[in-house]
Design an enzyme around this catalytic site. Structure first.
Site, PDB file in Angstrom:
ATOM      1  N   ASP A 187       0.856  -1.188   0.000  1.00  0.00           N
ATOM      2  CA  ASP A 187       0.000   0.000   0.000  1.00  0.00           C
ATOM      3  C   ASP A 187       0.890   1.236   0.000  1.00  0.00           C
ATOM      4  O   ASP A 187       1.388   1.671   1.034  1.00  0.00           O
ATOM      5  CB  ASP A 187      -0.909   0.004   1.228  1.00  0.00           C
ATOM      6  CG  ASP A 187      -1.949   1.127   1.166  1.00  0.00           C
ATOM      7  OD1 ASP A 187      -1.691   2.140   0.464  1.00  0.00           O
ATOM      8  OD2 ASP A 187      -3.000   1.002   1.801  1.00  0.00           O
ATOM      9  N   HIS A 192       0.286   7.851   4.112  1.00  0.00           N
ATOM     10  CA  HIS A 192       0.877   7.164   5.253  1.00  0.00           C
ATOM     11  C   HIS A 192       2.374   7.424   5.407  1.00  0.00           C
ATOM     12  O   HIS A 192       3.012   6.831   6.273  1.00  0.00           O
ATOM     13  CB  HIS A 192       0.624   5.664   5.124  1.00  0.00           C
ATOM     14  CG  HIS A 192      -0.811   5.325   4.904  1.00  0.00           C
ATOM     15  ND1 HIS A 192      -1.792   5.570   5.846  1.00  0.00           N
ATOM     16  CD2 HIS A 192      -1.455   4.792   3.828  1.00  0.00           C
ATOM     17  CE1 HIS A 192      -2.963   5.187   5.373  1.00  0.00           C
ATOM     18  NE2 HIS A 192      -2.783   4.720   4.154  1.00  0.00           N
ATOM     19  N   ILE A 207      -0.980   9.232   8.695  1.00  0.00           N
ATOM     20  CA  ILE A 207      -1.737   8.329   9.558  1.00  0.00           C
ATOM     21  C   ILE A 207      -1.336   6.878   9.259  1.00  0.00           C
ATOM     22  O   ILE A 207      -0.779   6.579   8.200  1.00  0.00           O
ATOM     23  CB  ILE A 207      -3.258   8.500   9.367  1.00  0.00           C
ATOM     24  CG1 ILE A 207      -3.686   8.118   7.942  1.00  0.00           C
ATOM     25  CG2 ILE A 207      -3.676   9.922   9.706  1.00  0.00           C
ATOM     26  CD1 ILE A 207      -5.186   8.139   7.718  1.00  0.00           C
ATOM     27  N   GLY A 210      -5.283   1.735   7.831  1.00  0.00           N
ATOM     28  CA  GLY A 210      -6.350   1.041   8.538  1.00  0.00           C
ATOM     29  C   GLY A 210      -6.123  -0.458   8.576  1.00  0.00           C
ATOM     30  O   GLY A 210      -6.381  -1.119   9.584  1.00  0.00           O
TER      31      GLY A 210
END
Length: 284
Positions: A187, A192, A207, A210
């Protein structure tokens, strides 16, 4: 309308060959924070190739998440990726994931729901190898601004938390560099890693993925409630209820019973702000 629900659901599934080996599994586990303490026998099951087992949430990154990528480019879907949010994830295991393997991953849009101000795409990916089905993975993708055509609203199942005290509560720190390591599993979203991109998206800093919180939570359940036995996991689902930042701590509360573990995950440093909700692990 950028989304044509009938066309998207009727489109032919897309198939691709995927493969992985012990290095992919070890990298994924390290990205979840495995290996601390490095010589702990329980952690070596995640990090040492001679003892390796595979956490079932690895299914979300095997083949670099081909199901989600393929689904967002399916016929009948023409959307702005800036309007996309990963709303939930479910993985159903048909048998334990092997340490290395080759499989065919078949992806399709299983459903499109009208939530009024948003559409929800259910992107389904099914993996099978020479011995048969391995796993089914459903990603629930919210697309802001694409609802309102009068379609089926779809399910809105919520799990009420038990009123009794949790059977177990653990805290898992998120290392400062953890998102940088986790993204090596496929990803590459700059949200991120890149502070400037994160600010454009409305966040003070990058962040955590998830799906990294998702994997960390399953590891905590396996290690705490299931005796470290990944083969006991039958299915695992969650709703992404909020964000967490590298450097923060996940508080993971678990309620066990009747082949199910209900879980609530919050961010300790932000007054237990929700991170994962409606989270359920079903097991043997």
């Amino acid at each position: 309308m950028p989304i044509d629900p009938a066309k998207a659901v009727a489109a032919e599934p897309r198939s691709a060959e995927i493969s992985w080996d012990h290095k992919d599994v070890q990298l994924y586990h390290l990205g979840l924070g495995a290996g601390i303490p490095a010589t702990d026998p329980d952690e070596l099951r995640y990090t040492l190739e001679s003892r390796l087992h595979v956490l079932p949430s690895f299914a979300t990154v095997a083949g670099a998440g081909m199901g989600v990528v393929g689904g967002l480019s399916a016929p009948g879907i023409d959307i702005d990726l800036a309007a996309v949010l990963h709303g939930g994830q479910t993985v159903t295991l048909h048998r334990p994931v092997p340490v290395s393997g080759r499989a065919v991953s078949t992806s399709r849009v299983a459903a499109v729901y009208d939530k009024g101000k948003a559409a929800v795409l259910v992107l389904r990916s099914e993996a099978s190898d020479a011995d048969g089905p391995l796993w089914t993975s459903d990603a629930q993708i919210f697309v802001r601004g694409e609802g309102g055509w009068g379609g089926d609203r779809g399910p809105s199942e919520r799990l009420a938390l038990s009123e009794r005290a949790p059977d177990a509560t653990v805290e898992r720190p998120i290392r400062e560099e953890q998102a940088l390591l986790y993204r090596l599993s496929g990803d590459w979203n700059p949200l991120h890693a890149d502070p400037e991109f994160a600010k454009l998206a409305g966040f003070d800093r990058p962040i955590l993925h998830g799906l990294c919180s998702y994997g960390m939570t399953l590891k905590a359940v396996v290690d705490t409630v299931l005796g470290g036995d990944v083969a006991r996991v039958r299915s695992y689902r969650t709703r992404f209820a909020g964000i967490v930042f590298p450097g923060e701590t996940l508080r993971i509360r678990m309620w066990a019973g009747d082949g199910r573990v209900q879980v609530a995950v919050t961010a300790v440093e932000r007054d237990d702000a929700p991170v994962l909700a409606d989270t359920l692990v079903e097991h043997s």
